[in-house]
Design an enzyme around this catalytic site. Structure first.
Site, PDB file in Angstrom:
ATOM      1  N   LYS A 104       0.834  -1.229   0.000  1.00 25.80           N
ATOM      2  CA  LYS A 104       0.000   0.000   0.000  1.00 25.80           C
ATOM      3  C   LYS A 104       0.847   1.249   0.000  1.00 25.80           C
ATOM      4  O   LYS A 104       0.465   2.272  -0.560  1.00 25.80           O
ATOM      5  CB  LYS A 104      -1.020   0.054   1.144  1.00 25.80           C
ATOM      6  CG  LYS A 104      -0.573  -0.367   2.546  1.00 25.80           C
ATOM      7  CD  LYS A 104      -0.380  -1.759   2.613  1.00 25.80           C
ATOM      8  CE  LYS A 104       0.029  -2.717   3.546  1.00 25.80           C
ATOM      9  NZ  LYS A 104      -0.676  -2.891   4.732  1.00 25.80           N
ATOM     10  N   GLU A 128      -4.857  -5.917  -5.288  1.00 22.47           N
ATOM     11  CA  GLU A 128      -6.027  -6.223  -4.452  1.00 22.47           C
ATOM     12  C   GLU A 128      -5.657  -6.363  -2.967  1.00 22.47           C
ATOM     13  O   GLU A 128      -6.388  -5.924  -2.083  1.00 22.47           O
ATOM     14  CB  GLU A 128      -6.679  -7.521  -4.959  1.00 22.47           C
ATOM     15  CG  GLU A 128      -7.950  -7.916  -4.246  1.00 22.47           C
ATOM     16  CD  GLU A 128      -9.036  -6.859  -4.330  1.00 22.47           C
ATOM     17  OE1 GLU A 128      -9.577  -6.638  -5.416  1.00 22.47           O
ATOM     18  OE2 GLU A 128      -9.347  -6.240  -3.280  1.00 22.47           O
ATOM     19  N   VAL A 131      -5.298  -3.329   0.156  1.00 19.46           N
ATOM     20  CA  VAL A 131      -6.337  -2.764   1.026  1.00 19.46           C
ATOM     21  C   VAL A 131      -7.306  -3.869   1.447  1.00 19.46           C
ATOM     22  O   VAL A 131      -7.791  -4.625   0.605  1.00 19.46           O
ATOM     23  CB  VAL A 131      -7.149  -1.659   0.299  1.00 19.46           C
ATOM     24  CG1 VAL A 131      -8.182  -1.045   1.250  1.00 19.46           C
ATOM     25  CG2 VAL A 131      -6.245  -0.575  -0.268  1.00 19.46           C
ATOM     26  N   GLY A 133      -6.931  -6.657   3.253  1.00 16.24           N
ATOM     27  CA  GLY A 133      -6.518  -8.060   3.397  1.00 16.24           C
ATOM     28  C   GLY A 133      -7.244  -8.969   2.424  1.00 16.24           C
ATOM     29  O   GLY A 133      -7.120  -8.816   1.206  1.00 16.24           O
ATOM     30  N   GLY A 186       0.950 -11.831  13.003  1.00 17.82           N
ATOM     31  CA  GLY A 186       1.350 -11.475  11.627  1.00 17.82           C
ATOM     32  C   GLY A 186       0.540 -10.351  11.030  1.00 17.82           C
ATOM     33  O   GLY A 186       0.532 -10.165   9.813  1.00 17.82           O
ATOM     34  N   GLU A 189       2.628  -4.141  10.555  1.00 18.55           N
ATOM     35  CA  GLU A 189       3.680  -3.806   9.596  1.00 18.55           C
ATOM     36  C   GLU A 189       5.046  -4.042  10.250  1.00 18.55           C
ATOM     37  O   GLU A 189       5.159  -4.104  11.482  1.00 18.55           O
ATOM     38  CB  GLU A 189       3.559  -2.328   9.201  1.00 18.55           C
ATOM     39  CG  GLU A 189       2.301  -2.007   8.422  1.00 18.55           C
ATOM     40  CD  GLU A 189       2.175  -2.820   7.142  1.00 18.55           C
ATOM     41  OE1 GLU A 189       3.049  -2.724   6.278  1.00 18.55           O
ATOM     42  OE2 GLU A 189       1.192  -3.571   7.019  1.00 18.55           O
ATOM     43  N   ASP A 200      -0.707   3.564   7.859  1.00 20.07           N
ATOM     44  CA  ASP A 200      -1.101   2.455   6.974  1.00 20.07           C
ATOM     45  C   ASP A 200      -2.537   2.672   6.474  1.00 20.07           C
ATOM     46  O   ASP A 200      -2.818   2.518   5.274  1.00 20.07           O
ATOM     47  CB  ASP A 200      -0.977   1.139   7.755  1.00 20.07           C
ATOM     48  CG  ASP A 200      -1.444  -0.069   6.964  1.00 20.07           C
ATOM     49  OD1 ASP A 200      -0.657  -0.576   6.157  1.00 20.07           O
ATOM     50  OD2 ASP A 200      -2.604  -0.489   7.147  1.00 20.07           O
ATOM     51  N   LYS A 204      -4.025   3.343   2.621  1.00 16.26           N
ATOM     52  CA  LYS A 204      -5.133   2.578   2.033  1.00 16.26           C
ATOM     53  C   LYS A 204      -6.269   3.509   1.604  1.00 16.26           C
ATOM     54  O   LYS A 204      -6.888   3.308   0.558  1.00 16.26           O
ATOM     55  CB  LYS A 204      -5.631   1.544   3.040  1.00 16.26           C
ATOM     56  CG  LYS A 204      -4.612   0.427   3.295  1.00 16.26           C
ATOM     57  CD  LYS A 204      -4.976  -0.387   4.509  1.00 16.26           C
ATOM     58  CE  LYS A 204      -4.036  -1.562   4.713  1.00 16.26           C
ATOM     59  NZ  LYS A 204      -4.210  -2.210   6.020  1.00 16.26           N
ATOM     60  N   GLY A 301      -3.240 -10.673   7.962  1.00 17.68           N
ATOM     61  CA  GLY A 301      -2.881 -12.054   8.289  1.00 17.68           C
ATOM     62  C   GLY A 301      -2.520 -12.831   7.034  1.00 17.68           C
ATOM     63  O   GLY A 301      -2.903 -12.461   5.909  1.00 17.68           O
TER      64      GLY A 301
HETATM   65  P1  NAP Z   1       7.282  -9.501   6.390  1.00 15.06           P
HETATM   66  O1  NAP Z   1       6.745 -10.639   7.163  1.00 15.06           O
HETATM   67  O2  NAP Z   1       8.143  -8.508   7.073  1.00 15.06           O
HETATM   68  O3  NAP Z   1       8.079 -10.129   5.139  1.00 15.06           O
HETATM   69  C1  NAP Z   1       8.864  -9.354   4.283  1.00 15.06           C
HETATM   70  C2  NAP Z   1       9.650 -10.298   3.385  1.00 15.06           C
HETATM   71  O4  NAP Z   1      10.332  -9.526   2.413  1.00 15.06           O
HETATM   72  C3  NAP Z   1      10.687 -11.110   4.131  1.00 15.06           C
HETATM   73  O5  NAP Z   1      10.779 -12.406   3.580  1.00 15.06           O
HETATM   74  C4  NAP Z   1      11.989 -10.339   3.884  1.00 15.06           C
HETATM   75  O6  NAP Z   1      13.133 -11.165   3.813  1.00 15.06           O
HETATM   76  C5  NAP Z   1      11.734  -9.802   2.492  1.00 15.06           C
HETATM   77  N1  NAP Z   1      12.440  -8.539   2.284  1.00 15.06           N
HETATM   78  C6  NAP Z   1      12.219  -7.357   2.891  1.00 15.06           C
HETATM   79  N2  NAP Z   1      13.076  -6.427   2.430  1.00 15.06           N
HETATM   80  C7  NAP Z   1      13.867  -7.053   1.523  1.00 15.06           C
HETATM   81  C8  NAP Z   1      14.951  -6.632   0.703  1.00 15.06           C
HETATM   82  N3  NAP Z   1      15.408  -5.390   0.733  1.00 15.06           N
HETATM   83  N4  NAP Z   1      15.516  -7.555  -0.124  1.00 15.06           N
HETATM   84  C9  NAP Z   1      15.067  -8.818  -0.160  1.00 15.06           C
HETATM   85  N5  NAP Z   1      14.035  -9.278   0.582  1.00 15.06           N
HETATM   86  C10 NAP Z   1      13.463  -8.396   1.431  1.00 15.06           C
HETATM   87  O7  NAP Z   1       6.109  -8.650   5.721  1.00 15.06           O
HETATM   88  P2  NAP Z   1       4.621  -9.137   5.403  1.00 15.06           P
HETATM   89  O8  NAP Z   1       3.790  -8.995   6.623  1.00 15.06           O
HETATM   90  O9  NAP Z   1       4.648 -10.433   4.688  1.00 15.06           O
HETATM   91  O10 NAP Z   1       4.143  -7.969   4.418  1.00 15.06           O
HETATM   92  C11 NAP Z   1       4.620  -7.898   3.114  1.00 15.06           C
HETATM   93  C12 NAP Z   1       3.823  -6.830   2.342  1.00 15.06           C
HETATM   94  O11 NAP Z   1       2.440  -7.164   2.340  1.00 15.06           O
HETATM   95  C13 NAP Z   1       3.908  -5.419   2.945  1.00 15.06           C
HETATM   96  O12 NAP Z   1       3.823  -4.481   1.898  1.00 15.06           O
HETATM   97  C14 NAP Z   1       2.645  -5.340   3.788  1.00 15.06           C
HETATM   98  O13 NAP Z   1       2.189  -4.021   4.004  1.00 15.06           O
HETATM   99  C15 NAP Z   1       1.680  -6.096   2.890  1.00 15.06           C
HETATM  100  N6  NAP Z   1       0.528  -6.666   3.584  1.00 15.06           N
HETATM  101  C16 NAP Z   1       0.713  -7.395   4.708  1.00 15.06           C
HETATM  102  C17 NAP Z   1      -0.383  -7.964   5.335  1.00 15.06           C
HETATM  103  C18 NAP Z   1      -0.257  -8.766   6.594  1.00 15.06           C
HETATM  104  O14 NAP Z   1      -1.268  -9.115   7.167  1.00 15.06           O
HETATM  105  N7  NAP Z   1       0.964  -9.078   7.050  1.00 15.06           N
HETATM  106  C19 NAP Z   1      -1.654  -7.775   4.794  1.00 15.06           C
HETATM  107  C20 NAP Z   1      -1.799  -7.022   3.624  1.00 15.06           C
HETATM  108  C21 NAP Z   1      -0.701  -6.482   3.018  1.00 15.06           C
HETATM  109  P3  NAP Z   1      13.660 -12.014   5.065  1.00 15.06           P
HETATM  110  O15 NAP Z   1      12.649 -13.108   5.253  1.00 15.06           O
HETATM  111  O16 NAP Z   1      14.981 -12.506   4.635  1.00 15.06           O
HETATM  112  O17 NAP Z   1      13.686 -11.057   6.234  1.00 15.06           O
HETATM  113  N1  HSE Z   2      -0.614  -3.995   9.003  1.00 15.11           N
HETATM  114  C1  HSE Z   2      -1.771  -4.092   8.176  1.00 15.11           C
HETATM  115  C2  HSE Z   2      -2.990  -4.132   9.044  1.00 15.11           C
HETATM  116  C3  HSE Z   2      -1.693  -5.326   7.329  1.00 15.11           C
HETATM  117  O1  HSE Z   2      -2.862  -4.398  10.251  1.00 15.11           O
HETATM  118  O2  HSE Z   2      -4.091  -3.888   8.547  1.00 15.11           O
HETATM  119  C4  HSE Z   2      -2.833  -5.417   6.335  1.00 15.11           C
HETATM  120  O3  HSE Z   2      -2.721  -4.443   5.348  1.00 15.11           O
END
Ligand code: NAP
Ligand code: HSE
Length: 432
Positions: A104, A128, A131, A133, A186, A189, A200, A204, A301
């Site tokens: 986002k 998709e 915003v 999830g 999970g 951010e 965040d 969105k 999640g």
């Molecule tokens: P996360 O658990 O912190 O995972 C990030 C991943 O990206 C890790 O595998 C990390 O590598 C890798 N990474 C980060 N920086 C890097 C770099 N410079 N070079 C290579 N690899 C790199 O994050 P996440 O929760 O999965 O979220 C990922 C994205 O989805 C974010 O944009 C977040 O806003 C979005 N999002 C998340 C959720 C949620 O519920 N978590 C929901 C909707 C959207 P390592 O494993 O080696 O550390």
């Molecule tokens: N950190 C974000 C949240 C992840 O809690 O809504 C989903 O975009």
């Protein structure tokens, strides 16, 4: 046999791991349902020393291995953060690869430029999962609601803060414990201040606002205030007054202007949004043709987010198969000016601590009255002992009628400067 869609995955964290697992574990089922295989070719990580649960031969810590691979059709970016994610997305599009992202921050800050690059290169970028999830919400804004003039969005679009607020309101859990739980699940951010401070949700809202109001909305056009100033007393008083406390994202268009703001708000307990608890998100939209609609589901999640990422992959797999992957980028007509927060009109809940002495109420109402703020109700709650035992303080809760933000802020400064006022506890906007 239709050739596979070959996927390079950037990131193997909460979301990336769930996407990889689903592509591997559900390979046969997806091939059957999609009509072609979805092949995970390479996965980018940062820290090569972390244990991983997928085939090590797929993993690389070198972005070039994935971005420069001529055998990759589609890049899925789930790394997070602005850089290098933005550079990698642009590189992939310029190399003629389609992109799916959950980012986002990148889409809110650079969406219009990225969509233009994609259009110029004849490829597509889908977002998709950025915003709501697992809730399908971007697709409906891009397609199903396109014929509507949308004049209002009211949404809970941050799972972490909604989880924290629910735990604080229902179980009396303290802020730090609830945040730690959200991180463990999970939802948060990488830097949880983005969640807590409403950043965040502002990203969105910028994405949704751009689509809904056909106007380029930048994060700087969205006012944001987080949840860290809320105290347990606010949840107690809100409940007694018949309200829930939620971090709301609001977009409203009228009189040629659009206002976009994210902040804690009191919502009547009878409203649907007041009942959206835990990690659940909800987006309510009002359009001239469709009327009111509600999107509801898990907003963060691994599972829900991977569902949205895979939906975008499947859509691109279908469209590339049929040779129609390129879509027209959003047609902005920029018909609205942005109404600054200072001009936004709403009701307010105010909690303060003042000396429990004759005449103090009159001074407070006078300071509010001078700014033309009129009171709807005044509740004096229990007395509180602070410092000098000779002075008793009372916690006072006030509800105003509708007022404009700038005079309200002036009035608060005037109230805070009264010698009899010890402190302003909180000022929370009341919806609707
Ligand atoms: P996360 O658990 O912190 O995972 C990030 C991943 O990206 C890790 O595998 C990390 O590598 C890798 N990474 C980060 N920086 C890097 C770099 N410079 N070079 C290579 N690899 C790199 O994050 P996440 O929760 O999965 O979220 C990922 C994205 O989805 C974010 O944009 C977040 O806003 C979005 N999002 C998340 C959720 C949620 O519920 N978590 C929901 C909707 C959207 P390592 O494993 O080696 O550390
Ligand atoms: N950190 C974000 C949240 C992840 O809690 O809504 C989903 O975009």
């Amino acid at each position: 046999m239709v050739p596979p869609l070959r996927i390079g995955l950037l990131g193997l964290g909460v979301v990336g791991s769930a996407v990889a697992r689903a592509l591997i574990d559900k390979a046969d089922l997806l091939t059957h349902r999609v009509g072609r295989p979805l092949e995970l070719r390479r996965v980018l990580i940062r820290d090569a020393s972390k244990p991983r649960s997928i085939d090590p031969s797929l993993i690389s810590a070198n972005a070039d291995d994935i971005l420069d691979d001529p055998e990759t059709d589609l890049i899925v970016e789930v790394m997070g953060g602005e850089q290098p994610a933005h550079d990698y997305i642009v590189r992939a599009l310029r190399a003629g690869k389609h992109v799916v992202t959950a980012n986002k921050e990148v889409m809110a800050k650079h969406g219009p430029e990225i969509l233009a690059i994609a259009a110029e290169r004849g490829v597509d970028i889908s977002f998709e999962a950025s915003v709501g999830g697992g809730i399908p919400v971007i697709g409906p804004f891009k397609l199903d609601l396109l014929a509507n003039e949308i004049d209002e969005i009211r949404a809970i679009i941050n799972g972490t803060t909604n989880y924290i607020l629910t735990r604080m309101a229902t179980d009396g859990t303290d802020f730090g414990t609830a945040l730690a739980e959200a991180q463990k699940l999970g939802y948060a951010e990488a830097d949880p201040r983005n969640d807590i401070e409403g950043i965040d949700a502002a990203y969105k809202l910028a994405i949704l606002g751009s689509l809904a109001f056909h106007t380029v909305v930048r994060p700087s056009d969205v006012f944001h205030e987080g949840i860290s100033g809320l105290a347990p007393a606010d949840f107690r008083y809100a409940r007694e007054l018949g309200y829930a406390v939620k971090l709301l994202a609001i977009g409203r268009a009228n009189d040629g202007a659009v206002e976009l703001h994210v902040h804690p708000a009191l919502i009547p307990q009878t409203e649907m949004l007041a009942k959206v608890d835990g990690v659940f998100n909800a987006v309510t939209v009002r359009g001239d043709l469709v009327g009111n609609i509600l999107f509801y589901g898990r907003g963060a999640g691994a599972g829900p987010t991977s569902s949205a990422v895979i939906a975008d992959i499947v859509d691109l797999a279908h469209r590339t198969m049929e040779g129609t992957a390129r879509v027209r980028p959003p047609a902005y007509d920029d018909r609205y000016r942005f109404r600054p927060m200072d001009e936004v009109c709403t009701r307010y809940y105010l909690r303060l601590l003042a000396a429990d002495q004759p005449g103090v109420f009159a001074q407070i109402t006078q300071a509010l009255g001078d700014a033309r703020i009129s009171l709807a109700s005044v509740i004096q709650k229990q007395n509180v002992l602070i410092g000098d035992p000779a002075v008793e303080y009372a916690e006072i809760v006030l509800m105003t009628h509708e007022a404009v933000e700038a005079p309200m802020q002036r009035a608060i400064r005037a109230v805070a400067s009264l010698p009899a006022v010890h402190s302003i506890g909180s000022l929370i906007r009341v919806e609707p």
